[in-house]
Scaffold this motif. Structure first.
Motif, mmCIF file in Angstrom:
data_model
loop_
_atom_site.group_PDB
_atom_site.id
_atom_site.type_symbol
_atom_site.label_atom_id
_atom_site.label_comp_id
_atom_site.label_asym_id
_atom_site.label_seq_id
_atom_site.Cartn_x
_atom_site.Cartn_y
_atom_site.Cartn_z
ATOM 1 N N LYS A 222 39.757 36.077 52.630
ATOM 2 C CA LYS A 222 39.820 37.440 53.153
ATOM 3 C C LYS A 222 38.955 38.267 52.073
ATOM 4 C CE LYS A 222 44.217 36.914 54.845
ATOM 5 N NZ LYS A 222 45.817 37.062 54.677
ATOM 6 N N PRO B 225 41.608 41.493 40.165
ATOM 7 C CA PRO B 225 42.268 40.120 40.049
ATOM 8 C C PRO B 225 43.332 40.182 38.908
ATOM 9 C CG PRO B 225 40.108 40.271 39.219
ATOM 10 C CD PRO B 225 40.453 41.578 39.606
ATOM 11 N N GLN B 226 44.283 39.009 38.975
ATOM 12 C CA GLN B 226 45.203 38.793 38.071
ATOM 13 C C GLN B 226 44.526 37.874 37.156
ATOM 14 O OE1 GLN B 226 47.958 40.626 38.627
ATOM 15 N NE2 GLN B 226 47.105 41.570 40.085
ATOM 16 N N LEU C 127 40.125 34.232 36.898
ATOM 17 C CA LEU C 127 40.409 35.306 37.520
ATOM 18 C C LEU C 127 40.749 34.998 39.018
ATOM 19 C CD1 LEU C 127 38.122 37.884 35.883
ATOM 20 C CD2 LEU C 127 40.467 37.218 35.078
ATOM 21 N N THR C 128 41.916 35.329 39.785
ATOM 22 C CA THR C 128 41.804 35.153 40.926
ATOM 23 C C THR C 128 42.256 36.716 41.897
ATOM 24 O OG1 THR C 128 42.959 33.053 40.065
ATOM 25 C CG2 THR C 128 43.293 33.962 42.719
ATOM 26 N N PRO C 129 41.048 36.897 42.471
ATOM 27 C CA PRO C 129 41.192 38.354 43.157
ATOM 28 C C PRO C 129 42.750 38.182 44.394
ATOM 29 C CG PRO C 129 39.174 37.466 43.368
ATOM 30 C CD PRO C 129 39.870 36.411 42.896
ATOM 31 N N PRO C 130 43.611 38.987 44.089
ATOM 32 C CA PRO C 130 44.572 38.827 45.246
ATOM 33 C C PRO C 130 44.165 38.819 46.735
ATOM 34 C CG PRO C 130 44.698 40.999 43.797
ATOM 35 C CD PRO C 130 43.605 40.228 43.375
ATOM 36 N N HIS C 131 43.170 39.557 46.799
ATOM 37 C CA HIS C 131 42.761 39.656 48.321
ATOM 38 C C HIS C 131 41.927 38.414 48.730
ATOM 39 C CE1 HIS C 131 44.266 43.512 47.920
ATOM 40 N NE2 HIS C 131 44.926 43.491 49.166
ATOM 41 N N ASN C 132 41.287 37.650 47.796
ATOM 42 C CA ASN C 132 40.719 36.486 48.286
ATOM 43 C C ASN C 132 40.789 35.242 47.400
ATOM 44 O OD1 ASN C 132 38.992 34.402 49.138
ATOM 45 N ND2 ASN C 132 37.114 35.623 49.000
ATOM 46 N N THR D 180 41.179 32.370 47.493
ATOM 47 C CA THR D 180 40.539 31.136 47.701
ATOM 48 C C THR D 180 39.287 30.989 46.500
ATOM 49 O OG1 THR D 180 40.948 31.445 50.029
ATOM 50 C CG2 THR D 180 39.274 29.681 49.284
ATOM 51 N N VAL D 181 38.879 31.998 46.263
ATOM 52 C CA VAL D 181 37.734 32.154 45.346
ATOM 53 C C VAL D 181 38.103 32.631 43.863
ATOM 54 C CG1 VAL D 181 35.297 32.602 44.754
ATOM 55 C CG2 VAL D 181 36.053 32.522 47.209
ATOM 56 N N ASN D 182 38.226 31.678 42.952
ATOM 57 C CA ASN D 182 38.416 31.976 41.597
ATOM 58 C C ASN D 182 37.080 32.383 40.828
ATOM 59 O OD1 ASN D 182 41.565 31.542 41.176
ATOM 60 N ND2 ASN D 182 40.615 29.510 42.251
#
Lengths: 80, 152
Positions: free
Chosen positions: A71, A77-78, B42-47, B49-51
């Protein structure tokens, strides 16, 4: 470039911790044995260059380029 | 005691506060980014899948990475043991493995040849060379059609 002649089973020493040995010579193919501490990465040059190239390309992407993989990214990001 | 956060500038998400212990050290650096040793995933909460592997030292540098199993369920890391030794892993199951994402003319692709192996517990990482004969540009079919749709 330093050029040295070596025969089979002969070695060269680089610094005091890397030893390169000529293991076998057949036609235009030379087999090398490399002894190096694990903190010294040893790569075939073309493989190393390919990795370097792909790494640099991966850094050129932005979140919008990768939307097709999930999405769309909107929020911050966290850290993890 | 709560750990103090450090403020880092990121390539895509502005300034962020991260915990120092979230930084992963790649003692040998990454090919192409030899000056960066510390990275934050970093892991975007809205995607998710992609770090993004964000360099702590170089704010402009962030590499898109994904877990290969998401796209190749059979993916298994195989690499020379000596390359993995410095990660201090008890077993390979402990390893968090990601691969870089690249854009090619045909869409997005994964570099399966050079996975990044991370010991999250010890906060150590190394990019290794897979012993299997894997491509540096494994095309993600799904992105081909979507890219085509977008440009159509």
């Amino acid at each position: 470039m330093l050029v040295l002649s070596r025969q089979r089973d002969e070695s060269i020493v680089i610094n005091d911790n890397v030893v390169v040995t000529i293991v076998d010579i057949r036609g235009d193919k030379v087999r090398l044995g490399i002894e190096a501490p694990q903190e010294i990465p040893v790569h075939r040059r073309e493989v190393y260059e390919a990795i370097q190239r792909e790494n640099l390309r991966a850094a050129q992407l932005s979140p919008k380029d990768t939307q097709a993989l999930g999405k769309p990214a909107v929020d911050k990001p966290q850290g993890r | 005691m709560p750990s103090r956060t450090m403020r880092i500038e990121t390539a895509h998400f502005g300034a962020m506060a991260v915990r120092p212990e979230d930084a992963v050290c790649f003692p040998l650096g990454l090919a192409g980014f030899e000056r960066s040793r510390r990275w934050v995933l970093l892991t975007p909460p809205h995607n998710p899948t992609v770090n993004w592997l964000q360099s702590v030292e170089c704010p402009k540098t962030a590499l898109a990475v994904v877990e290969p199993q998401r796209f190749l369920p059979d993916y298994q890391l195989r690499a020379n043991r000596s390359e993995l030794e410095c990660l201090e892993l008890q077993s390979l199951d402990e390893a968090f493995v990601v691969v870089t994402v690249n854009r090619t003319d045909q869409g997005l692709a994964l570099d399966l040849k050079a996975p990044l192996v991370i010991n999250r517990q010890r906060r150590l990482g190394r990019q290794v060379i897979a012993s299997d004969d894997l491509p540096t540009r494994y095309p993600l079919e799904d992105t081909v059609s979507r890219t085509a749709k977008r440009t159509a």
